[in-house]
Design a protein around this motif. Structure first.
Motif, PDB file in Angstrom:
ATOM      1  N   LEU A 121      34.050  41.425  34.631  1.00  0.00           N
ATOM      2  CA  LEU A 121      34.624  42.761  34.585  1.00  0.00           C
ATOM      3  C   LEU A 121      35.974  42.699  35.287  1.00  0.00           C
ATOM      4  CD1 LEU A 121      31.514  44.907  35.588  1.00  0.00           C
ATOM      5  CD2 LEU A 121      32.321  44.343  33.284  1.00  0.00           C
ATOM      6  N   THR A 122      36.913  43.497  34.825  1.00  0.00           N
ATOM      7  CA  THR A 122      38.205  43.557  35.493  1.00  0.00           C
ATOM      8  C   THR A 122      38.589  45.005  35.757  1.00  0.00           C
ATOM      9  OG1 THR A 122      39.618  43.750  33.523  1.00  0.00           O
ATOM     10  CG2 THR A 122      38.943  41.523  34.183  1.00  0.00           C
ATOM     11  N   VAL A 123      39.394  45.178  36.771  1.00  0.00           N
ATOM     12  CA  VAL A 123      40.076  46.456  36.992  1.00  0.00           C
ATOM     13  C   VAL A 123      41.523  46.182  36.620  1.00  0.00           C
ATOM     14  CG1 VAL A 123      40.726  48.212  38.671  1.00  0.00           C
ATOM     15  CG2 VAL A 123      38.503  47.074  38.856  1.00  0.00           C
ATOM     16  N   GLN A 124      41.958  46.694  35.486  1.00  0.00           N
ATOM     17  CA  GLN A 124      43.323  46.432  35.054  1.00  0.00           C
ATOM     18  C   GLN A 124      43.845  47.548  34.180  1.00  0.00           C
ATOM     19  OE1 GLN A 124      44.169  43.243  31.960  1.00  0.00           O
ATOM     20  NE2 GLN A 124      41.987  42.815  32.267  1.00  0.00           N
ATOM     21  N   ASP A 125      45.161  47.579  34.070  1.00  0.00           N
ATOM     22  CA  ASP A 125      45.855  48.518  33.208  1.00  0.00           C
ATOM     23  C   ASP A 125      46.924  47.738  32.456  1.00  0.00           C
ATOM     24  OD1 ASP A 125      47.818  48.066  35.158  1.00  0.00           O
ATOM     25  OD2 ASP A 125      47.320  49.910  36.238  1.00  0.00           O
ATOM     26  N   THR A 126      47.891  48.416  31.877  1.00  0.00           N
ATOM     27  CA  THR A 126      48.913  47.706  31.111  1.00  0.00           C
ATOM     28  C   THR A 126      49.943  47.024  31.999  1.00  0.00           C
ATOM     29  OG1 THR A 126      50.264  49.715  30.894  1.00  0.00           O
ATOM     30  CG2 THR A 126      48.647  49.269  29.149  1.00  0.00           C
ATOM     31  N   HIS A 127      49.837  47.232  33.325  1.00  0.00           N
ATOM     32  CA  HIS A 127      50.763  46.603  34.265  1.00  0.00           C
ATOM     33  C   HIS A 127      50.233  45.276  34.789  1.00  0.00           C
ATOM     34  CE1 HIS A 127      53.423  50.155  34.702  1.00  0.00           C
ATOM     35  NE2 HIS A 127      52.309  50.858  34.581  1.00  0.00           N
ATOM     36  N   ASN A 128      48.951  45.250  35.202  1.00  0.00           N
ATOM     37  CA  ASN A 128      48.454  44.071  35.902  1.00  0.00           C
ATOM     38  C   ASN A 128      46.938  44.147  36.053  1.00  0.00           C
ATOM     39  OD1 ASN A 128      48.578  41.632  37.245  1.00  0.00           O
ATOM     40  ND2 ASN A 128      49.809  42.374  38.957  1.00  0.00           N
ATOM     41  N   VAL A 129      46.334  43.029  36.463  1.00  0.00           N
ATOM     42  CA  VAL A 129      44.929  42.986  36.847  1.00  0.00           C
ATOM     43  C   VAL A 129      44.843  43.268  38.347  1.00  0.00           C
ATOM     44  CG1 VAL A 129      42.867  41.546  37.062  1.00  0.00           C
ATOM     45  CG2 VAL A 129      44.297  41.365  35.024  1.00  0.00           C
ATOM     46  N   HIS A 130      44.059  44.260  38.714  1.00  0.00           N
ATOM     47  CA  HIS A 130      43.952  44.663  40.120  1.00  0.00           C
ATOM     48  C   HIS A 130      42.693  44.124  40.789  1.00  0.00           C
ATOM     49  CE1 HIS A 130      47.331  47.255  39.221  1.00  0.00           C
ATOM     50  NE2 HIS A 130      46.649  47.754  38.197  1.00  0.00           N
ATOM     51  N   ALA A 131      41.696  43.746  40.010  1.00  0.00           N
ATOM     52  CA  ALA A 131      40.476  43.146  40.568  1.00  0.00           C
ATOM     53  C   ALA A 131      39.762  42.361  39.478  1.00  0.00           C
ATOM     54  CB  ALA A 131      39.543  44.220  41.139  1.00  0.00           C
ATOM     55  N   LEU A 132      39.164  41.249  39.877  1.00  0.00           N
ATOM     56  CA  LEU A 132      38.401  40.389  38.971  1.00  0.00           C
ATOM     57  C   LEU A 132      36.983  40.261  39.512  1.00  0.00           C
ATOM     58  CD1 LEU A 132      38.188  38.302  36.634  1.00  0.00           C
ATOM     59  CD2 LEU A 132      39.002  36.579  38.270  1.00  0.00           C
ATOM     60  N   LEU A 133      36.010  40.602  38.670  1.00  0.00           N
ATOM     61  CA  LEU A 133      34.606  40.620  39.081  1.00  0.00           C
ATOM     62  C   LEU A 133      33.792  39.759  38.122  1.00  0.00           C
ATOM     63  CD1 LEU A 133      34.520  44.501  39.498  1.00  0.00           C
ATOM     64  CD2 LEU A 133      34.802  42.847  41.354  1.00  0.00           C
ATOM     65  N   PRO A 134      33.714  38.443  38.375  1.00  0.00           N
ATOM     66  CA  PRO A 134      32.971  37.558  37.457  1.00  0.00           C
ATOM     67  C   PRO A 134      31.484  37.902  37.427  1.00  0.00           C
ATOM     68  CG  PRO A 134      34.372  36.295  38.967  1.00  0.00           C
ATOM     69  CD  PRO A 134      34.324  37.692  39.488  1.00  0.00           C
ATOM     70  N   GLU A 155      32.171  28.262  38.544  1.00  0.00           N
ATOM     71  CA  GLU A 155      30.735  28.230  38.243  1.00  0.00           C
ATOM     72  C   GLU A 155      30.478  28.655  36.797  1.00  0.00           C
ATOM     73  OE1 GLU A 155      31.498  28.123  42.395  1.00  0.00           O
ATOM     74  OE2 GLU A 155      32.120  29.626  40.925  1.00  0.00           O
ATOM     75  N   ASN A 156      31.224  29.654  36.326  1.00  0.00           N
ATOM     76  CA  ASN A 156      31.082  30.065  34.924  1.00  0.00           C
ATOM     77  C   ASN A 156      31.577  28.974  33.982  1.00  0.00           C
ATOM     78  OD1 ASN A 156      29.910  32.483  35.495  1.00  0.00           O
ATOM     79  ND2 ASN A 156      31.690  33.743  35.058  1.00  0.00           N
ATOM     80  N   ALA A 157      32.626  28.265  34.380  1.00  0.00           N
ATOM     81  CA  ALA A 157      33.104  27.150  33.559  1.00  0.00           C
ATOM     82  C   ALA A 157      32.036  26.080  33.445  1.00  0.00           C
ATOM     83  CB  ALA A 157      34.389  26.570  34.151  1.00  0.00           C
ATOM     84  N   GLY A 158      31.331  25.804  34.545  1.00  0.00           N
ATOM     85  CA  GLY A 158      30.235  24.846  34.491  1.00  0.00           C
ATOM     86  C   GLY A 158      29.120  25.307  33.580  1.00  0.00           C
ATOM     87  N   ALA A 159      28.828  26.609  33.614  1.00  0.00           N
ATOM     88  CA  ALA A 159      27.797  27.152  32.724  1.00  0.00           C
ATOM     89  C   ALA A 159      28.225  27.028  31.265  1.00  0.00           C
ATOM     90  CB  ALA A 159      27.527  28.614  33.080  1.00  0.00           C
ATOM     91  N   LEU A 160      29.503  27.254  30.995  1.00  0.00           N
ATOM     92  CA  LEU A 160      29.999  27.122  29.629  1.00  0.00           C
ATOM     93  C   LEU A 160      29.914  25.680  29.143  1.00  0.00           C
ATOM     94  CD1 LEU A 160      33.103  29.496  29.672  1.00  0.00           C
ATOM     95  CD2 LEU A 160      30.959  29.823  28.433  1.00  0.00           C
TER      96      LEU A 160
END
Length: 264
Positions: free
Chosen positions: A35-48, A79-84
């Motif tokens: 999940l991300t918190v973002q708008d058309t300007h930037n990503v404000h938070a990344l929640l894997p 960790e997600n890359a390893g799962a992939l």
């Protein structure tokens, strides 16, 4: 199947992938990596999401539906890359398109050094087509002194083809180059469009995956038309972009069906 982050602005990530895939005549099966918190300007938070959650989503679909291509965007964590890696190794016959999203358009970092290392060592050997922009290519192959050397280094990691996009370069036209078999296969020139676009890389990679899913062969003689058609589709989506927020333009991925643009 597309694996990526949810962008609530609808400009990039899974929404971009879904719209592109539908536009090109395929059914999308979206798997959330973050999940991300973002708008058309930037990503404000990344929640894997947790790796087990990622795998559960993907396996539920793969056990039930005939997935013909896999597209990977934002991964979220090493960790997600390893799962992939575990997932892709189980389905070696499905072509994989990887858009290595390492940073947001607004500059927010989205890939740790550990994720970069995992990408190189575990995922690239399982990738059919890697689609970095020039900035991403240099980050993935920092030892290389030219973009062509970057492509050769990335091929050495094991991916079959590398399509490097040149939108971030200072050239008059946008020059994209596709590499495979330890050589430059084809160079493409596109008129440079004004403004900055949110989700252009997602659009290109999803377009390639959608076209591959329609039964295209993976040898270059057949694949070359897929790569060119996906770029053409992406260029027209960017040309028809609209401004719905205060930041980057949003591509209109249904440009061919739209008579009115600009509404949320």
């Amino acid at each position: 199947m597309t694996l990526g982050g949810n962008d609530p602005s609808g400009g990039a990530g899974l929404v971009a992938d879904i719209t592109t895939i539908v536009s090109l005549g395929c059914h999308p099966a979206p798997v959330v990596t973050a999940l991300t918190v973002q708008d058309t300007h930037n990503v404000h938070a990344l929640l894997p999401v947790e790796p087990a959650q990622l795998l559960a989503q993907a396996r539920a679909v793969l056990d039930d539906m005939p997935v013909a291509a896999i597209k990977i965007g934002l991964i979220g964590s090493a960790e997600n890359a390893g799962a992939l890696h575990t997932l892709l190794a189980t389905y070696p016959d499905i072509p994989v398109v990887l858009d290595p999203i390492l940073a947001a358009g607004g500059g927010t970092e989205l890939a740790s050094p550990k994720l970069l290392d995992t990408l190189r060592t575990l995922l690239l050997p399982l990738v059919t087509i890697l689609t970095p922009n020039s900035v991403e290519a240099r980050r993935l192959a920092p030892e290389a002194d030219t973009l062509e050397a970057c492509a050769m280094a990335l091929l050495e990691y094991g991916c079959r083809y590398v399509l490097i996009t040149g939108g971030h370069e200072s050239t008059g036209e946008v020059i994209n180059t596709c590499h495979g078999n330890n050589r430059l296969l084809e160079s493409y020139r596109w008129a440079r469009l004004p403004g900055h676009h949110h989700g252009s890389g997602c659009t290109l990679a999803a377009a390639i995956a959608a076209l591959l899913a329609q039964g295209q062969e993976l040898e270059w003689a057949a694949l070359s038309s897929v790569v060119r058609r996906a770029q053409d589709y992406t260029w027209h989506a960017l040309q028809a972009s609209h401004r719905l927020g205060g930041g980057q333009l949003l591509p209109n991925r249904l440009f061919w069906a739209s008579t009115h643009r600009g509404s949320v």
